[in-house]
Design a protein around this motif. Sequence first.
Motif, short mmCIF file in Angstrom:
data_model
loop_
_atom_site.label_atom_id
_atom_site.label_comp_id
_atom_site.label_asym_id
_atom_site.label_seq_id
_atom_site.Cartn_x
_atom_site.Cartn_y
_atom_site.Cartn_z
N VAL A 1 -9.01 -5.72 -10.30
CA VAL A 1 -8.33 -4.48 -9.21
C VAL A 1 -8.44 -5.22 -7.91
CG1 VAL A 1 -8.65 -2.60 -10.78
CG2 VAL A 1 -10.55 -3.29 -9.33
N LYS A 2 -7.74 -4.68 -6.88
CA LYS A 2 -7.93 -4.84 -5.51
C LYS A 2 -7.59 -3.38 -4.73
CE LYS A 2 -6.34 -9.55 -4.68
NZ LYS A 2 -6.01 -10.57 -3.74
N PRO A 3 -8.90 -3.04 -4.68
CA PRO A 3 -8.93 -1.56 -3.81
C PRO A 3 -8.35 -1.85 -2.16
CG PRO A 3 -11.08 -2.34 -4.13
CD PRO A 3 -10.31 -3.40 -4.87
N ASN A 4 -7.94 -0.61 -1.81
CA ASN A 4 -7.67 -0.65 -0.62
C ASN A 4 -6.58 -1.30 -0.05
OD1 ASN A 4 -9.77 1.17 0.65
ND2 ASN A 4 -11.05 -0.57 0.51
N ALA A 5 -5.60 -1.52 -1.05
CA ALA A 5 -4.43 -2.06 -0.96
C ALA A 5 -3.10 -1.55 -0.13
CB ALA A 5 -3.60 -2.51 -2.18
N LYS A 6 -2.17 -1.99 0.76
CA LYS A 6 -1.25 -1.18 1.44
C LYS A 6 -0.34 -0.54 0.62
CE LYS A 6 -1.69 -3.88 5.59
NZ LYS A 6 -0.90 -4.65 6.63
N GLN A 7 -0.15 -1.07 -0.62
CA GLN A 7 0.88 -0.48 -1.48
C GLN A 7 0.35 -0.71 -2.96
OE1 GLN A 7 4.26 -3.49 -0.59
NE2 GLN A 7 4.86 -2.54 -2.51
N GLN A 8 0.45 0.31 -3.77
CA GLN A 8 0.23 0.31 -5.37
C GLN A 8 1.30 -0.59 -6.08
OE1 GLN A 8 0.49 4.05 -7.51
NE2 GLN A 8 -1.77 4.09 -7.71
N LYS A 9 0.69 -1.39 -6.74
CA LYS A 9 1.71 -2.06 -7.67
C LYS A 9 0.76 -2.89 -8.93
CE LYS A 9 1.68 -6.39 -4.91
NZ LYS A 9 2.70 -7.37 -4.41
#
Length: 74
Positions: free
Chosen positions: A8-16
């Motif tokens: 996981v990569k939290p704090n992303a600009k968009q969810q994908k």
Amino acid sequence: MTVLTVRVKPNAKQQKAVHLDDGSWLLHLKAPPQDGRANQELIVLLAQGLDIPKTQVHIRSGHTARIKRVEIDA
């Protein structure tokens, strides 16, 4: 029962969600990794993507790590 390896990569600009060559998944989550919000978003995203109830998605290991083992009861 299926077990997925998820990074996981939290704090992303968009969810994908991205399926990687090694068979694991990379999920970009908008939620921050605080108070379990990113884990909850992970469960919702996987449940929606697989068209199953949220109760069938369980994080088995890695609750506080970026690499998680997720169990799908389907």
